[in-house]
Design an enzyme around this catalytic site. Structure first.
Site, PDB file in Angstrom:
ATOM      1  N   ILE A  27      41.316   1.819  64.174  1.00  0.00           N
ATOM      2  CA  ILE A  27      40.107   1.961  64.970  1.00  0.00           C
ATOM      3  C   ILE A  27      38.950   1.365  64.182  1.00  0.00           C
ATOM      4  O   ILE A  27      38.651   1.807  63.071  1.00  0.00           O
ATOM      5  CB  ILE A  27      39.803   3.427  65.302  1.00  0.00           C
ATOM      6  CG1 ILE A  27      40.994   4.110  65.980  1.00  0.00           C
ATOM      7  CG2 ILE A  27      38.526   3.554  66.119  1.00  0.00           C
ATOM      8  CD1 ILE A  27      41.404   3.525  67.307  1.00  0.00           C
ATOM      9  N   GLU A  28      38.302   0.361  64.746  1.00  0.00           N
ATOM     10  CA  GLU A  28      37.138  -0.279  64.151  1.00  0.00           C
ATOM     11  C   GLU A  28      35.913   0.205  64.927  1.00  0.00           C
ATOM     12  O   GLU A  28      35.871   0.091  66.146  1.00  0.00           O
ATOM     13  CB  GLU A  28      37.278  -1.796  64.253  1.00  0.00           C
ATOM     14  CG  GLU A  28      36.154  -2.582  63.670  1.00  0.00           C
ATOM     15  CD  GLU A  28      36.374  -4.095  63.782  1.00  0.00           C
ATOM     16  OE1 GLU A  28      35.433  -4.843  63.420  1.00  0.00           O
ATOM     17  OE2 GLU A  28      37.449  -4.534  64.236  1.00  0.00           O
TER      18      GLU A  28
END
Length: 134
Positions: free
Chosen positions: A128-129
């Site tokens: 997850i960015e």
């Protein structure tokens, strides 16, 4: 040769997850998404994560709705979410939630503008960015 039809936006995507409850709690409590229960035309019970005008439909591993990806599985996604909240506030929030930041803040290239990003993992190990446009 005919003109290629135009794609205008991404409506939703699907995550295959090991646990609906764990996934919904993470995306709700850590990322602030809304959990939505819905019933498609076939009468089944489904769940989605909503944010902005997008949503992520959830499929439980081994019980995927058809049609589905050729090889669906937990932990196979790499997602980038844009936020207007400063990354320092995100770092403080994630620390309070005992979520490890794997990398960042780092400068990245986004779809329309440069980004400053931090990286975490969801309960299935999806990358997850969380990014601010710069």
């Amino acid at each position: 040769m005919s003109e290629i039809p135009e794609i205008t936006a991404l409506d939703h995507l699907v995550l295959t997850v090991a646990s609906l409850e764990r996934t919904m709690a993470f995306y709700r409590d850590v990322l602030g998404m809304e959990v939505e229960e819905f019933q498609p035309a076939d009468g089944s019970r489904r769940f989605a994560l909503k944010f902005g005008v997008q949503k992520i439909n959830l499929h439980l591993a081994g019980q995927e709705f058809r049609p589905h990806a050729k090889r669906p599985g937990p932990g196979t996604a790499d997602l980038c979410f844009l936020s207007v909240t400063d990354l320092k506030a995100w770092q403080d929030h994630l620390d309070a939630q005992s979520i490890t930041i794997e990398e960042g803040p780092l400068r990245r290239t986004g779809a329309s503008r440069p980004l400053m990003s931090i990286y975490i993992r969801d309960p299935d190990g999806n990358l997850i960015e969380i990014s601010n446009q710069i």
